[in-house]
Motif scaffolding. Structure first.
Motif, PDB file in Angstrom:
ATOM      1  N   THR A  82       0.859  -1.180   0.000  1.00  0.00           N
ATOM      2  CA  THR A  82       0.000   0.000   0.000  1.00  0.00           C
ATOM      3  C   THR A  82       0.899   1.235   0.000  1.00  0.00           C
ATOM      4  O   THR A  82       2.108   1.129   0.198  1.00  0.00           O
ATOM      5  CB  THR A  82      -0.870   0.063   1.273  1.00  0.00           C
ATOM      6  N   GLU A  94       0.656   3.701   2.288  1.00  0.00           N
ATOM      7  CA  GLU A  94       0.166   4.240   3.544  1.00  0.00           C
ATOM      8  C   GLU A  94       1.030   5.449   3.938  1.00  0.00           C
ATOM      9  O   GLU A  94       2.223   5.309   4.156  1.00  0.00           O
ATOM     10  CB  GLU A  94       0.249   3.127   4.593  1.00  0.00           C
ATOM     11  N   SER A  96     -10.179   3.436  12.443  1.00  0.00           N
ATOM     12  CA  SER A  96     -11.111   3.843  11.393  1.00  0.00           C
ATOM     13  C   SER A  96     -11.188   2.695  10.385  1.00  0.00           C
ATOM     14  O   SER A  96     -10.328   1.806  10.398  1.00  0.00           O
ATOM     15  CB  SER A  96     -10.588   5.106  10.710  1.00  0.00           C
ATOM     16  N   SER A 150     -10.301   2.556   7.344  1.00  0.00           N
ATOM     17  CA  SER A 150      -9.071   2.400   6.552  1.00  0.00           C
ATOM     18  C   SER A 150      -7.928   1.892   7.439  1.00  0.00           C
ATOM     19  O   SER A 150      -7.068   1.128   6.981  1.00  0.00           O
ATOM     20  CB  SER A 150      -8.694   3.703   5.856  1.00  0.00           C
ATOM     21  N   GLN A 151      -7.902   2.315   8.716  1.00  0.00           N
ATOM     22  CA  GLN A 151      -6.855   1.800   9.615  1.00  0.00           C
ATOM     23  C   GLN A 151      -7.030   0.305   9.864  1.00  0.00           C
ATOM     24  O   GLN A 151      -6.050  -0.419  10.053  1.00  0.00           O
ATOM     25  CB  GLN A 151      -6.899   2.565  10.945  1.00  0.00           C
ATOM     26  N   GLU A 164      -7.640  -1.824   7.802  1.00  0.00           N
ATOM     27  CA  GLU A 164      -7.042  -2.564   6.683  1.00  0.00           C
ATOM     28  C   GLU A 164      -5.549  -2.813   6.879  1.00  0.00           C
ATOM     29  O   GLU A 164      -4.966  -3.647   6.186  1.00  0.00           O
ATOM     30  CB  GLU A 164      -7.225  -1.772   5.370  1.00  0.00           C
TER      31      GLU A 164
END
Ligand SMILES: *[C@@H]1O[C@H](CO)[C@@H](O)[C@H](O)[C@H]1NC(C)=O
Ligand SMILES: *[C@@H]1O[C@H](CO)[C@@H](O)[C@H](O)[C@H]1NC(C)=O
Ligand SMILES: *[C@@H]1O[C@H](CO)[C@@H](O)[C@H](O)[C@H]1NC(C)=O
Ligand SMILES: *[C@@H]1O[C@H](CO)[C@@H](O)[C@H](O)[C@H]1NC(C)=O
Ligand SMILES: *[C@@H]1O[C@H](CO)[C@@H](O)[C@H](O)[C@H]1NC(C)=O
Length: 487
Positions: free
Chosen positions: A132, A134, A398, A400-401, A403
């Motif tokens: 990713t 990130e 959250s 997305s976190q 993931e």
């Protein structure tokens, strides 16, 4: 032990010399003078041997003996800073806060003049593993970049647990290409464990130790606690001995027993190093695990933990990711291991010590942890003065976190009592004390008269901040763990 064995070998050698000397006396007379000289030389050598075998053991044992009246004073004026990684999005309504582990690593990297030794479990500073982009991986990537730069300039040695094929190895290859010296420590073959230790020794005078792995997540997505100690040669030399043991094992197929004397230490729970930390009188030592990696004089990590628990007079606060009165591996065979668990129940009962455990959970936490924690938490009855409490600390995420794999968890590994601070690198289950390598820093400031705040006070404040925060949920018989831990 080692010296006794050594002197045994010396005596055998002496016996050999005696018998060959007896033989040579039968030779013809013209060799007599020559033989006389040899005999004299042998006698001198023998005297030197015996002096050595008589003197060395007594010097060593007097230094290492339990409760020896020797004080190990260190004139360094050491400075210790507690460090934390607080995951993005986690906020405490509290004035308690410490510099970040990222900041301390940056400062160590900018201080380093000649040597940097790192003991590590695995390397994923560059976020190659998640595929990713990130943005919170940037701090790890910066540290990696600095490590690459410095590897060309000073001596950088890295001891790492032998990576499995599935583990990313790009970071390590980058460091090797940049000039770092890397050794894989095959703890699986050596002890059926892993090298789980995380520490740095810089210029043989500064150290870092704590829960953070060499992983970008440990800087921004996982809650971590550690300490950096600046200008503390005594402590750095001693941690250096633990590093040298890993370094040796990186090239050895077996664990020496006993370890050669250069790995031995004079500093342990009975004869700690006496030094000033930020101006406060402190007794300090480093423990190590497993016992087979402890050279003479080194306190095994389990003994350190048990002695700190037993030394408490009012309370024992523990913050660890995993707590299990069992071995976790091998998965195929269940084994009970209650050394720490028994000690906690004992001090709670016999000496009415208040015990609090702050444990973590995430979606890969072993479900078997909770029945045992509930059992501990049920040792709670104000009429009988029994007070063991357990809370679960959840790092919120959250979508997305969520993931991000292996993130959003409280990874702390410390203990604070009303007397002592203990900062470690191990989870608290049997494996970490039986076959997995870890290390801990134990700081005892019970005798300080300084008015400055102590490491112990600061660590207690961190614990209380977390314990009282909305991220912590008491564990009781009807806690809904599926909901709390999102398991
Ligand atoms: C933060 O703590 C203070 C004092 O403990 C309290 O007055 C305040 O209401 C708290 N704020 C929040 C948002 O919880
Ligand atoms: C801390 O130091 C005191 C002496 O100041 C000693 O009596 C005590 O045993 C030490 N505690 C631990 C856990 O080492
Ligand atoms: C556990 O969390 C990871 C991310 O941390 C996620 O990829 C995975 O799907 C989750 N597993 C379950 C069973 O929820
Ligand atoms: C502690 O245990 C967890 C779960 O078994 C594991 O994922 C983690 O790697 C261990 N601790 C560290 C520092 O790695
Ligand atoms: C030691 O001093 C440093 C500043 O020099 C400070 O940041 C740190 O919190 C102090 N540590 C303790 C335990 O008081």
């Amino acid at each position: 032990m080692s010296t006794r064995m050594k002197s045994g070998i010396a005596y055998e050698k002496m016996a050999d010399v005696e018998s060959s000397k007896g033989e040579s006396l039968l030779k013809p007379q013209k060799y007599y003078r020559c033989i006389l000289i040899i005999t004299c030389l042998t006698a001198v050598l023998l005297m030197m041997f015996s002096l050595q075998t008589l003197l060395i053991p007594s010097i060593l044992t007097s230094g290492l003996k339990k409760n020896a009246p020797i004080t190990h004073t260190c004139s360094d004026t050491c400075r210790l800073v507690l460090l934390e990684s607080i995951p993005v999005g986690v906020e405490f309504n509290s004035s308690v806060g410490h510099p970040s582990i990222y900041q301390a690593w940056r400062s160590l990297l900018s201080e380093a003049q000649s040597t940097l030794d790192i003991a590590s479990f695995y390397w994923t500073l560059t976020n190659e593993d998640t595929h990713t982009h990130e943005p919170t991986a940037n701090l790890g990537e910066e540290i990696m970049q600095e490590l690459v730069e410095i590897s060309g300039k000073i001596s950088v040695r890295i001891a790492v647990n032998t990576p499995q094929d599935s583990q990313p190895q790009r970071d390590i290859q980058m460091l090797i290409d940049a000039g770092a010296d890397v050794r894989d420590v095959n703890m699986r073959d050596l002890t059926s464990g892993v090298l789980h230790t995380k520490f740095w020794v810089v210029d043989k005078k500064h150290i870092y130790i704590g829960s953070a792995n060499m992983d970008w997540r440990s800087l921004t997505q996982v809650k971590e606690l550690g300490a950096v100690v600046y200008d503390c040669k005594c402590l750095a030399d001693d941690l250096g001995k633990i590093f040298e043991a890993y370094w040796f094992l990186g090239e050895s197929k077996t664990i020496p027993a006993p370890w050669p004397s250069q790995y031995a230490t004079a500093f342990n729970k009975d004869t700690p190093m006496q030094l000033q930390i930020n101006g406060s009188d402190s007794r300090v030592y480093l423990s190590s695990s497993p016992p087979s990696l402890c050279a003479e004089g080194r306190t095994p990590d389990l003994q350190a933990i048990v002695s700190v628990i037993n030394d408490a007079q009012k309370f024992v606060y523990i913050a660890v990711m995993n707590y299990l009165p069992t071995m976790e591996f091998p998965l195929s065979k269940r084994r009970y291991w209650a050394d720490i668990d028994t000690e906690l129940r004992r001090v709670a009962y016999e000496r009415t010590i208040h015990v609090r455990l702050l444990i973590s959970c995430w979606n890969s936490t072993s479900a078997v942890m909770f029945p045992f924690l509930r059992s501990l938490a049920s040792v709670q009855d104000s009429k009988s003065n029994l007070d063991i409490q357990v809370k679960i600390f959840i790092v919120p995420s959250s979508p997305s976190q969520k993931e991000i794999p292996f993130a959003r968890v409280n990874h702390n590994k410390y203990m604070v009592t009303d007397r002592v601070a203990y900062i470690g690198t191990s989870n608290w289950s049997g494996d970490y004390f039986v076959n997995t390598a870890g290390a801990a820093l134990v700081v005892n400031q019970t005798s300080t008269s300084s008015s400055e705040s102590t490491v112990r006070e600061q660590l207690q404040a961190v614990f209380e901040r977390d314990w009282d925060s909305p991220y912590s949920t008491p564990l009781n018989q009807d806690s809904n763990l599926e909901q709390i831990c999102e398991m």
